[in-house]
Motif scaffolding. Sequence first.
Motif, PDB file in Angstrom:
ATOM      1  N   ASP B 144     -41.519  35.865 -42.214  1.00  0.00           N
ATOM      2  CA  ASP B 144     -42.507  36.548 -41.370  1.00  0.00           C
ATOM      3  C   ASP B 144     -43.904  36.466 -41.987  1.00  0.00           C
ATOM      4  O   ASP B 144     -44.895  36.324 -41.275  1.00  0.00           O
ATOM      5  N   MET B 145     -43.959  36.577 -43.314  1.00  0.00           N
ATOM      6  CA  MET B 145     -45.251  36.474 -43.997  1.00  0.00           C
ATOM      7  C   MET B 145     -45.901  35.130 -43.702  1.00  0.00           C
ATOM      8  O   MET B 145     -47.109  35.045 -43.508  1.00  0.00           O
ATOM      9  N   ALA B 146     -45.078  34.089 -43.692  1.00  0.00           N
ATOM     10  CA  ALA B 146     -45.613  32.746 -43.430  1.00  0.00           C
ATOM     11  C   ALA B 146     -46.355  32.720 -42.096  1.00  0.00           C
ATOM     12  O   ALA B 146     -47.430  32.138 -41.983  1.00  0.00           O
ATOM     13  N   ASP B 147     -45.805  33.409 -41.099  1.00  0.00           N
ATOM     14  CA  ASP B 147     -46.461  33.487 -39.786  1.00  0.00           C
ATOM     15  C   ASP B 147     -47.857  34.068 -39.919  1.00  0.00           C
ATOM     16  O   ASP B 147     -48.802  33.610 -39.283  1.00  0.00           O
ATOM     17  N   ASP B 148     -47.977  35.118 -40.730  1.00  0.00           N
ATOM     18  CA  ASP B 148     -49.260  35.782 -40.867  1.00  0.00           C
ATOM     19  C   ASP B 148     -50.306  34.918 -41.562  1.00  0.00           C
ATOM     20  O   ASP B 148     -51.494  35.133 -41.411  1.00  0.00           O
ATOM     21  N   TYR B 149     -49.830  33.957 -42.340  1.00  0.00           N
ATOM     22  CA  TYR B 149     -50.758  33.012 -42.971  1.00  0.00           C
ATOM     23  C   TYR B 149     -50.879  31.738 -42.131  1.00  0.00           C
ATOM     24  O   TYR B 149     -51.438  30.746 -42.579  1.00  0.00           O
ATOM     25  N   PHE B 150     -50.281  31.755 -40.951  1.00  0.00           N
ATOM     26  CA  PHE B 150     -50.288  30.589 -40.034  1.00  0.00           C
ATOM     27  C   PHE B 150     -49.583  29.392 -40.636  1.00  0.00           C
ATOM     28  O   PHE B 150     -49.953  28.248 -40.415  1.00  0.00           O
ATOM     29  N   ILE B 151     -48.558  29.676 -41.432  1.00  0.00           N
ATOM     30  CA  ILE B 151     -47.782  28.594 -42.030  1.00  0.00           C
ATOM     31  C   ILE B 151     -46.455  28.494 -41.293  1.00  0.00           C
ATOM     32  O   ILE B 151     -45.816  29.504 -41.015  1.00  0.00           O
ATOM     33  N   VAL B 152     -46.089  27.278 -40.960  1.00  0.00           N
ATOM     34  CA  VAL B 152     -44.806  27.057 -40.315  1.00  0.00           C
ATOM     35  C   VAL B 152     -43.733  26.988 -41.391  1.00  0.00           C
ATOM     36  O   VAL B 152     -43.855  26.200 -42.326  1.00  0.00           O
ATOM     37  N   ALA B 153     -42.728  27.841 -41.286  1.00  0.00           N
ATOM     38  CA  ALA B 153     -41.649  27.804 -42.274  1.00  0.00           C
ATOM     39  C   ALA B 153     -40.357  28.287 -41.623  1.00  0.00           C
ATOM     40  O   ALA B 153     -40.318  29.359 -41.033  1.00  0.00           O
ATOM     41  N   TYR B 154     -39.328  27.501 -41.662  1.00  0.00           N
ATOM     42  CA  TYR B 154     -38.043  27.942 -41.145  1.00  0.00           C
ATOM     43  C   TYR B 154     -36.902  27.171 -41.804  1.00  0.00           C
ATOM     44  O   TYR B 154     -37.122  26.094 -42.372  1.00  0.00           O
ATOM     45  N   GLU B 155     -35.723  27.767 -41.719  1.00  0.00           N
ATOM     46  CA  GLU B 155     -34.540  27.132 -42.293  1.00  0.00           C
ATOM     47  C   GLU B 155     -34.108  25.991 -41.376  1.00  0.00           C
ATOM     48  O   GLU B 155     -34.083  26.154 -40.167  1.00  0.00           O
ATOM     49  N   ASP B 156     -33.830  24.841 -41.956  1.00  0.00           N
ATOM     50  CA  ASP B 156     -33.447  23.680 -41.149  1.00  0.00           C
ATOM     51  C   ASP B 156     -32.554  22.786 -41.994  1.00  0.00           C
ATOM     52  O   ASP B 156     -33.008  22.153 -42.940  1.00  0.00           O
ATOM     53  N   ALA B 157     -31.271  22.773 -41.621  1.00  0.00           N
ATOM     54  CA  ALA B 157     -30.287  22.038 -42.425  1.00  0.00           C
ATOM     55  C   ALA B 157     -30.621  20.548 -42.518  1.00  0.00           C
ATOM     56  O   ALA B 157     -30.229  19.881 -43.475  1.00  0.00           O
TER      57      ALA B 157
END
Lengths: 87, 206
Positions: B144-157
């Motif tokens: 969620d923090m990444a969203d606030d910094y406008f950074i795309v971050a997610y788990e992706d196998a």
Amino acid sequence: MEDGTGLEKVIPSLVNSDYLKLNQKELPCLIRHGLEMPKDSMLFMPGNKKLTAFEISNIINYINTAWGNDEPVQNINAINAGLNTCL
Amino acid sequence: MKKILIPICAILLFAQGCKQETISKELPFLGRTTEINGEKKNHTIPAFAFVNQDSIIINNESLQDYIYITDFFFTSCPSICPKVMKQMLRLYDKYKDDDRVKFVSYTIDPKRDTQAQLKLYANNLGVDHNKWYFLTGDKDALLDMADDYFIVAYEDADSPGGFDHSGKIILVDKKGHVRAFCEGTEEESVDGFFPQVDQLLATYDQ
């Protein structure tokens, strides 16, 4: 990165590296299977099992001769012999 | 040929003009402005609390007197993180003795990046633990923090190392506003980030 110097102690430098000089025979297995570090250090080198012997040969010969390194070129037979010794 | 040259010159002049403008003007406030009771409020990093490499809780208050430079990473990341870290180190080398600046790296892989792992990483990077915080905690809270910094971050196998994320480096002012960013994977982009950091620091000299 591109200059082979790595990232401090996180990623060791490949330039004029003693490890590189002393572990030429182990390089094919190292690149394919990576390296586990002692338990307390937790950092490790990931392997890349998808690489073919030919690709591994290219990588080793690049590292051996780039950035002023001067290690002998390993031919494909040497790479295959090395890969046959992987644990 | 002339017909082609003229628009190209115009574009070059325009680009040059823009460049000078951004250097002379105040850094923008990035993100959406919200209006509360008729008062305009710039996007602000929300309250957070994570643990750093020395098991110290780091929250908004820990950073309120500093501007900070931040990125998202994970220690076992085989793809872009080492490149971004190299650029973070360049920034660190310039500002390590400037008491107004902190560095914050959030892991997006808290399962593997425990406090102990981050401590080892910071030690291997050879940086001052009081200057550069490596933060870990609840995975969803970190993402969620990444969203606030406008950074795309997610788990992706399917991504190398199991996570997909952008390699942006973000500049945050003393009030938690995002003021500038650059592409941490591109050295030239980071070259242009240094003057922006200086520019923000200069506003606190006045």
